[in-house]
Enzyme design. Structure first.
Site, mmCIF file in Angstrom:
data_model
loop_
_atom_site.group_PDB
_atom_site.id
_atom_site.type_symbol
_atom_site.label_atom_id
_atom_site.label_comp_id
_atom_site.label_asym_id
_atom_site.label_seq_id
_atom_site.Cartn_x
_atom_site.Cartn_y
_atom_site.Cartn_z
ATOM 1 N N THR A 22 48.316 21.622 23.476
ATOM 2 C CA THR A 22 49.543 21.986 22.747
ATOM 3 C C THR A 22 49.268 22.865 21.548
ATOM 4 O O THR A 22 50.078 23.734 21.200
ATOM 5 C CB THR A 22 50.251 20.691 22.265
ATOM 6 O OG1 THR A 22 50.656 19.969 23.420
ATOM 7 C CG2 THR A 22 51.461 20.982 21.416
ATOM 8 N N SER A 60 45.030 19.405 28.573
ATOM 9 C CA SER A 60 43.893 18.483 28.713
ATOM 10 C C SER A 60 44.088 17.484 29.842
ATOM 11 O O SER A 60 43.126 16.873 30.307
ATOM 12 C CB SER A 60 43.600 17.756 27.398
ATOM 13 O OG SER A 60 44.546 16.757 27.141
ATOM 14 N N SER A 61 45.315 17.338 30.327
ATOM 15 C CA SER A 61 45.535 16.457 31.485
ATOM 16 C C SER A 61 44.854 17.024 32.732
ATOM 17 O O SER A 61 44.633 16.298 33.697
ATOM 18 C CB SER A 61 47.024 16.289 31.759
ATOM 19 O OG SER A 61 47.664 15.882 30.587
HETATM 20 N N1 ASP Z 1 49.620 17.914 27.422
HETATM 21 C C1 ASP Z 1 48.998 18.383 26.210
HETATM 22 C C2 ASP Z 1 47.499 18.372 26.422
HETATM 23 O O1 ASP Z 1 46.903 17.343 26.437
HETATM 24 C C3 ASP Z 1 49.390 17.528 25.071
HETATM 25 C C4 ASP Z 1 48.817 17.934 23.742
HETATM 26 O O2 ASP Z 1 47.912 18.736 23.599
HETATM 27 O O3 ASP Z 1 49.324 17.380 22.730
HETATM 28 O O4 ASP Z 1 46.918 19.405 26.601
#
Ligand code: ASP
Length: 375
Positions: free
Chosen positions: A24, A92-93
């Site tokens: 994010t 990162s998922s």
């Molecule tokens: N879905 C995003 C990630 O983990 C969430 C974040 O970075 O806050 O890349």
């Protein structure tokens, strides 16, 4: 007790290597309105933020900086940092052990030339990455600080600037020889950290370990909780056994479900109830676990609770110890899983030595009296 660290480094400039992996922190909405990382825009955005680049300082003292190098001065510390943007940038998922190894190798390659390391990472799996890095590094004597943001640096209102700046200052100006997570003015031990909120700016916590530092109006280090430098030569282990998993116990679980689930694994972290309990009145369920242990599977018991440790105080917990389940004490599931992955891949260890290592505190990840040194 929190006190200001007396050993603040006062010398000239500090060099920090920043790895930007995605998340994010650098996302923008795509045509469908979904947040995605955008390549090759992040560094110019950083350069447009006065707290993250002092152009005067750069042109006066560092006229030969590369495109991806920035300079800032904060709290009496001059920091020159080089940003390495990954391709592809990832939510990162979507990260896998391949990215963990890539980050570890990049730090190894740049270890001698930099004073500290900052990893910009999505928050979803950040605690897995900070945990695994702590186990992959041996003899770490420099700070490695993982951070991210709940709001993008491209937004007017964002936590990204504070998180990046805090991570740079802590990694450049203080002696913190371990893998940490910095988020919302707090520095945590990396392998004690877990994501606790998708909406609060303070999205991380380390419920079973005190913070290493806080950076409110003044920067205060919690020296008693920071690891002492490991004096063995720095080495990066890049072996992982990825046949590891996590299973949360739930009341509708049956022996056949459990048996099916266990099949592909060499190591499993279970998240049992409360202080380490599973149903003691279901012998078939326990037998499935025992059969797996007899086949050589390493099973680590951790709690589903955010805070606290597993212990054999109830019959429902003791039954696991009796069949050879290994206590994970107060390890987070993230630390337990990644440690298991590293320990199972460690060369030349007997099955018994791997069990001992899992029970032992090897990087400050658990509160236990067992000790095991990896050489
Ligand atoms: N879905 C995003 C990630 O983990 C969430 C974040 O970075 O806050 O890349």
């Amino acid at each position: 007790m929190h006190k200001t660290r007396k050993t603040k480094i006062q010398t000239s400039s500090k060099k920090i290597f920043v790895i930007y992996t995605g998340g994010t922190i650098g996302m923008k909405p795509n045509d469908d309105g979904a947040q995605v990382p955008v390549p090759k825009e992040f560094i110019s955005r950083l350069k447009s933020i006065p707290q993250l680049l002092d152009p005067e300082l750069a042109s006066k003292h560092f006229p030969n900086l590369d495109e991806n190098e920035l300079v800032l001065s904060a709290t009496g510390c001059l920091i020159v940092y080089k940003v390495c943007e990954y391709d592809p940038l990832l939510d990162s998922s979507s990260m896998t052990p391949n990215e963990w190894i890539k980050i570890a190798k990049d730090i190894e390659e740049n270890y001698e030339n930099f004073d500290g390391f900052v990893i910009l990472h999505g928050t979803d799996t950040l605690a897995y990455t900070s945990s695994v890095l702590s186990f992959l590094f041996e003899g770490l004597q420099k700070p490695v600080i993982v951070t991210g943001a709940q709001l993008s640096v491209f937004e007017t209102r964002s936590d990204a600037v504070d998180n990046i700046l805090g991570a740079l200052i802590l990694s450049g100006c203080y002696e913190i020889p371990e893998v940490c997570v910095f988020f919302a003015n707090k520095l945590f031990r990396g392998n004690r950290t877990t994501k606790i909120s998708v909406k609060k700016l303070a999205g991380f916590d380390s419920p079973n370990y005190d913070i290493l530092a806080d950076t409110q109006t003044t920067i205060k280090l919690n020296n008693n909780y920071i690891r002492k430098p490991d004096t063995s030569p720095f080495r990066v282990n890049t072996n992982l056994n990825t046949n590891v998993g996590i299973l949360t116990f739930f009341p509708t679980m049956t022996p056949s479900m459990l048996e099916l689930f266990l099949q592909p694994f060499d190591g499993l972290v279970i998240r049992s109830y409360g202080s380490g309990n599973v149903p003691s009145d279901q012998p078939e369920l326990i037998q499935v676990l025992k059969n797996a242990i007899d086949r050589g599977l390493l099973i680590i018991n951790t709690t589903q609770c955010l805070e606290g440790a597993v212990s054999g105080i109830y019959q429902t917990g003791k039954i696991l110890e009796d069949i050879g389940v290994i206590s994970g004490y107060d390890m987070t599931p993230e630390a337990a899983l990644t440690k298991l992955s590293v320990v199972l891949a460690y060369p030349h260890l007997s099955h018994q030595e791997r069990i001992q290592m899992m029970k032992s505190n090897i990087r400050g990840e658990l509160t236990s009296n067992h000790s095991y040194s990896v050489t």
